[in-house]
Design a protein around this motif. Structure first.
Motif, PDB file in Angstrom:
ATOM      1  N   GLU A  75      -7.023  -0.248   5.187  1.00 34.17           N
ATOM      2  CA  GLU A  75      -5.673   0.298   4.971  1.00 34.17           C
ATOM      3  C   GLU A  75      -5.642   1.096   3.662  1.00 34.17           C
ATOM      4  O   GLU A  75      -5.100   2.201   3.611  1.00 34.17           O
ATOM      5  N   ALA A  76      -6.227   0.503   2.626  1.00 32.71           N
ATOM      6  CA  ALA A  76      -6.245   1.204   1.344  1.00 32.71           C
ATOM      7  C   ALA A  76      -7.065   2.484   1.454  1.00 32.71           C
ATOM      8  O   ALA A  76      -6.712   3.507   0.868  1.00 32.71           O
TER       9      ALA A  76
ATOM     10  N   GLY B  17     -14.304  -2.193   2.670  1.00 27.24           N
ATOM     11  CA  GLY B  17     -13.663  -3.074   1.704  1.00 27.24           C
ATOM     12  C   GLY B  17     -12.194  -3.284   1.980  1.00 27.24           C
ATOM     13  O   GLY B  17     -11.667  -4.373   1.805  1.00 27.24           O
ATOM     14  N   ASN B  18     -11.503  -2.257   2.406  1.00 28.06           N
ATOM     15  CA  ASN B  18     -10.079  -2.359   2.737  1.00 28.06           C
ATOM     16  C   ASN B  18      -9.663  -1.114   3.512  1.00 28.06           C
ATOM     17  O   ASN B  18      -9.324  -0.091   2.927  1.00 28.06           O
TER      18      ASN B  18
ATOM     19  N   ALA C 299     -15.638   1.937   1.111  1.00 25.09           N
ATOM     20  CA  ALA C 299     -14.192   1.776   0.922  1.00 25.09           C
ATOM     21  C   ALA C 299     -13.541   1.338   2.230  1.00 25.09           C
ATOM     22  O   ALA C 299     -12.697   0.444   2.247  1.00 25.09           O
TER      23      ALA C 299
ATOM     24  N   ILE D 265      -8.879   8.814   3.000  1.00 29.60           N
ATOM     25  CA  ILE D 265     -10.139   8.763   3.735  1.00 29.60           C
ATOM     26  C   ILE D 265      -9.815   8.680   5.227  1.00 29.60           C
ATOM     27  O   ILE D 265      -8.969   7.896   5.646  1.00 29.60           O
TER      28      ILE D 265
ATOM     29  N   GLU E 177      -7.468   4.396   4.101  1.00 29.30           N
ATOM     30  CA  GLU E 177      -6.672   5.392   4.808  1.00 29.30           C
ATOM     31  C   GLU E 177      -5.645   6.016   3.858  1.00 29.30           C
ATOM     32  O   GLU E 177      -5.491   7.231   3.804  1.00 29.30           O
ATOM     33  N   LEU E 178      -4.969   5.173   3.088  1.00 30.05           N
ATOM     34  CA  LEU E 178      -3.948   5.687   2.172  1.00 30.05           C
ATOM     35  C   LEU E 178      -4.563   6.457   1.005  1.00 30.05           C
ATOM     36  O   LEU E 178      -3.864   7.178   0.311  1.00 30.05           O
ATOM     37  N   SER E 179      -5.871   6.261   0.785  1.00 28.18           N
ATOM     38  CA  SER E 179      -6.519   7.041  -0.275  1.00 28.18           C
ATOM     39  C   SER E 179      -6.983   8.390   0.244  1.00 28.18           C
ATOM     40  O   SER E 179      -7.679   9.112  -0.454  1.00 28.18           O
TER      41      SER E 179
END
Ligand SMILES: Nc1ncnc2c1ncn2[C@@H]1O[C@H](COP(=O)(O)OP(=O)(O)OP(=O)(O)O)[C@@H](O)[C@H]1O
Ligand SMILES: [Mg+2]
Lengths: 406, 506
Positions: free
Chosen positions: A288-289, A285-286, A282, A295, A291-293
């Motif tokens: 920023e996404a 793959g992205n 993850a 992780i 971190e916001l998820s």
């Protein structure tokens, strides 16, 4: 009678259609296996069978070992969009430390190995600190490490030059083979335990493939048509069986191969089955996404570089063990071999894509090239060029097949 | 009868597992503004990608004719030569380059082997003026707001002598003022003979601007309506798009709100060290159990920053103030802590920081809550499939399989995946940032229905939205945010568009 043959024809035609379709759709995944297979066949022909001899295959696996473990770690580093150039000399340096630990400090092997791997983790975490906390590009941070560890090898070997390691247990890792079992007159020329392990691996593969296929069918996912699936199982079993048979004709499975197989098994499991693995992909793959998820991207960076450092230590020890000594030049160009193996194995510099097993195949491809060309007596200068061309071809292939997927 | 300017005949385009277009025919007359509408995944973007050569001749079947002549586009350059320019759903400018560099990117004006910068700047100045953009052509793209960037895209298209301008959801990220500007620009271009094809989910603007409207559904042309014959109005469009009638797109809900305050921030201020300024000042607001609170305001008013500062502060603002959940003081230093405390944030930018586009639907839905489907760190793949299946079905996500790569889904279905991911976290406080951006009416209705269901179950929702009808239609209470402060608060009974706009712009 004619109707029977017509039906048979139609059946075999659809079988070939199935195969070509499956190959076309999964060309990225199978490409490396096919390439490895092709390279092996070519060298078998050009060396009149020497390449495929038991002795050569055993040597090949032992030579590929230290690059293979580096390639496994490097795969994850590249997956999270970084790079680690320091791994070669770090490995060389830690190999020397292991030698010094045994020779000068008199430590036993079973302390030296975990100690060296722990030092590797520390080194990896240092790089990760620069990358994750200070935001220094990994290329630069690890280039600094490259220089530092290069110097460090020279410092620790300055007084003695090459350090000879007399310890036999340590030397066995790079040179020894697993013991055999006695079976009286049954296959006296063959290494029986290796054959048994090969058989176990084959059965395990078949069972797990059948299981996952039936599970997928339960959920109505796409699966291979039955005939192609059987062919794939047969192909993979033949490869495993063939390798086991070849190895058993010399001295059997080497300890190096066991180490590599263990590393691959553990990393394959972690990357495909665990939360940690999912988090790593993850982040790649992205970020920023990710971190916001929820992780922790920094934590993942630490883990991936830490594991890279540990595998560098392992790689350095495999190499030192094989040579029964620590040399001043150990580590030279390993990082580039590992990176090349990873790219040949299908990782993507854009991040988030790449499999551990692929990188191992990549390492085998590169080592097969070296070994085959050595046997053919091709000069080192041309060897470099051929390897460069194969690397370029692999990446071109990768990019071309990726665009087609769109 | 003369040939229409553009004719697409019997276009069929398939992707593995998906028939995106089947036998679509589409006609556009010279000087028209032709709108293309349809549900998410109907095939609008795909049809325009066929037209602009993104999917080259041979990857689809059917014919493209311009002025009656068959066209064979092997790539985008070919279609540009034929006078077609496309502006994609996602902007394609280089943020670090200047306006004039971007306008002539890949189309540089040369003087011998070199770029003729004088001429470039001069011509850029002209097209920039033509689109009514008031910026220095030497400004970097990243310093401009989305609205202006959109105009730069159009300027770029105009610099290429365009006959047919295709815009794929150009206003989905624009505020009302910027959208209005853009529509006026299209009218102006029309008077200069430029034909436009506009894809939009905002039916109001479609009705305001279209000469003709073509409706696609499930990859097929449903009908083409003529605005000048009075055929275009909202109920008719919705009926053709969705295949059934939707009378009230804001579904009614039982008002179950209690007075129990679930979430509250007090004296909340944030300083952004990257920008070197204070972005939020003394913000106070609360949300009760079972309540939907709307955060209205202009783009850039600080609502997204407010949400992020609450949601674990990933951008590392310096924060002062107090945050409580159910009366308990909390402090989040990472989104993971916010998630654990029951807060979820659905981003406005699903591609940028919402989804992992190269992974599949299943992996995206479970990524924020793997804990629930794993045992000692090992993922239970059965459980994962069940979870993904559940959300795909309950949110009605259109995908051939939960193993489809999210990149291959249409925009609206990507948004639903993003929503599904956060519903699986099972939050108490759900922050939705522009939840229906780029979503069709049918799906909007579905999402509103889901929101209602969630608050009825006791969740509270903070909805950031720049669309006033949505704020007015869905909220129980409205806060208006303006330049980082709360400019006003009102219960929904007292809220009107004028009141909100007044507070937002002062
Ligand atoms: N590259 C691709 N690979 C596989 N399927 C695709 C690809 N691109 C689009 N699709 C599929 O084709 C269909 C049409 O997609 P398209 O993007 O044209 O929809 P759209 O009408 O533009 O929707 P939206 O309003 O959500 O943007 C969808 O079902 C989508 O999942
Ligand atoms: Mg679209």
């Amino acid at each position: 009678m004619s109707s029977v043959t017509a039906a048979q024809k139609a059946k075999s035609a659809s079988f070939f259609n199935n195969i070509t379709r499956v190959l076309r759709e999964n060309i990225r995944e199978y490409g490396m296996f096919i390439a490895l297979f092709a390279i092996m066949i070519i060298f078998t022909i050009t060396t009149e069978g020497t390449f495929i001899s038991s002795r050569n295959i055993v040597n090949l696996v032992n030579q590929a070992g230290y690059i293979a473990v580096l390639a496994v770690g490097m795969t994850l580093v590249i997956v999270i969009r970084h790079i680690d150039l320091s791994v070669g000399f770090l490995g060389g340096f830690l190999g020397a430390i292991a030698a010094i630990g045994m020779v000068q400090w008199g430590l036993p092997v079973w302390i030296v190995i975990p100690m060296t791997m722990a030092l590797g983790v520390v080194a990896g975490i240092l790089t990760a600190f620069l990358v994750a906390e200070l935001g220094i590009p990994a290329f630069v941070a690890s280039l600094a490490g490259w220089l530092i560890y290069r110097g460090a090898i020279l410092v620790v070997t300055e007084a003695t030059g090459t350090i000879i390691i007399p310890d036999e247990t340590f030397a066995a890792i790079g040179n020894g083979f697993i013991p055999d079992i006695q079976m009286g007159a049954f296959l006296p020329e063959r290494h029986k335990l290796t054959l048994i392990l090969g058989l176990v691996a084959m059965v395990a593969l078949v069972i797990s493939e059948i299981r996952s296929r039936s599970k997928k069918m339960e959920y109505n996912f796409d699966v291979l048509p039955t005939d192609v699936f059987v062919l794939k199982l047969a192909f993979l079993s033949t490869i495993i069986g063939g390798i086991a048979w070849l190895l058993s004709g010399y001295q059997g499975l080497s300890w190096t191969a066991v180490v590599v197989l263990l590393v691959v098994a553990v990393y394959h499991f972690v990357t495909t089955q665990t939360v940690l693995g999912r988090h790593i992909y993850a982040v790649g793959g992205n970020p920023e996404a990710a971190e916001l998820s929820g992780i922790d991207v920094k934590k993942i960076t630490y883990i991936v570089f830490g594991s890279m450092g540990m595998l560098s230590a392992l790689s350095g020890m495999l190499f030192a063990s094989r040579l029964r000594s620590a040399t001043t030049t150990a580590g030279t160009l390993w990082e580039l071999d590992a990176i090349a193996a990873a790219y040949v194995g299908g990782v993507s510099a854009a991040g988030g894509v790449g499999k551990v097993v692929g990188s191992i195949i990549g390492a085998l491809v590169m080592m097969s090239l070296t070994s085959g060309m050595n046997l053919m007596g091709i000069g080192i200068s041309y060897q470099y060029m051929v390897r460069g061309a194969v690397l370029a071809a692999a990446v071109i292939f990768d990019v071309a097949t990726r665009n087609r997927g769109k | 009868m003369a040939n229409p300017l553009l004719e697409m005949r019997n276009i069929t385009k398939t992707f593995p597992g998906v028939k995106a277009l089947s036998d679509v025919s589409f006609e556009v007359g010279e000087g028209e503004i032709h709108c293309l509408v349809g549900e998410n995944g109907a095939g609008k973007s795909t049809l325009m990608k066929v037209l602009s050569g993104v999917y080259p001749h041979g990857e689809y079947t059917g014919e493209i004719l311009i002025n009656g002549m068959e066209q064979i586009f092997r790539n985008i350059r070919d279609s540009e030569k034929a006078g077609i320019a496309i502006i994609y759903q996602e902007l394609a400018l280089v943020p670090e380059m200047t306006v004039y560099e971007n306008i002539f990117l890949a189309n540089e004006i040369r003087k011998g082997p070199l770029v003729d910068w004088n001429e470039t700047v001069k011509r850029a100045g002209e097209v920039v003026k033509r689109v009514g953009l008031d910026v220095n052509p030497a400004a970097k793209i990243k310093t401009l707001g989305v609205g202006k960037q959109q105009l730069v895209e159009i300027a770029k298209a105009l610099s290429k002598d365009v006959k047919i301008l295709i815009l794929d959801e150009p206003t989905s990220a624009l505020n009302e003022g910027d959208s209005e500007n853009l529509l006026n620009l299209l009218r102006d271009l029309k008077s200069h003979g430029v034909t436009s094809i506009l894809i939009s989910h905002k039916l109001k603007e479609v009705i305001a601007i279209a000469d003709k409207v073509t409706v696609l559904r499930d990859g097929q042309t449903i009908c083409t309506l003529d605005a000048h014959k009075g055929e275009v109005n909202e109920p008719v469009l919705i009926k053709h798009m969705v295949g059934r009638e939707i009378n009230n797109i804001y579904p009614k809900r039982e008002h179950v709100r209690s007075d129990e305050v679930l979430f509250e921030v007090k004296n909340w201020s944030a300083y952004n060290p990257a920008l070197g300024r204070t972005i939020l000042k003394d913000v106070n607001f609360h949300v009760c159990k079972g309540e939907i609170v709307g955060l209205a305001g202009l783009m850039g008013s600080g609502r997204t920053e407010l949400a992020l500062s609450i949601f674990g502060n990933p951008d590392k603002y310096r924060i002062e103030g107090e945050l409580t959940i159910r009366g308990e003081k909390k402090r989040f230093n990472h989104p993971s802590q916010a998630i654990r405390a029951g807060v979820a944030y659905v981003t406005e930018d699903r591609k940028g920081d919402g989804l992992i586009l190269i992974q599949d639907v299943k992996q995206n839905i479970t990524i924020a809550n793997l804990r629930e489907i794993s045992n000692r760190g090992v993922i239970d793949s059965n459980a994962e499939i069940q979870v993904a299946d559940h959300y795909t079905k309950s949110l009605n996500i259109k995908t051939p399989s939960i193993e489809q790569i999210v990149q291959n889904l249409s925009g609206g279905n990507q948004q639903k995946v993003s929503l599904g991911k956060w519903l699986f976290v099972k939050p108490d406080v759900l922050i939705l940032d522009e939840p229906t951006r780029g979503i069709d009416v049918g799906a909007k209705f579905e999402i509103y229905t889901i929101m209602n269901r969630l608050v009825e179950q006791g969740m509270c929702i903070i909805m950031i939205s720049s669309e006033l009808p949505e704020v007015l239609g869905m909220s129980d209470r409205v806060y208006v945010v303006s330049s980082g402060i709360i400019a006003g608060e009102m219960p929904i009974e007292e809220a009107t568009q004028e009141k909100i706009m007044n507070l937002a712009t002062n």
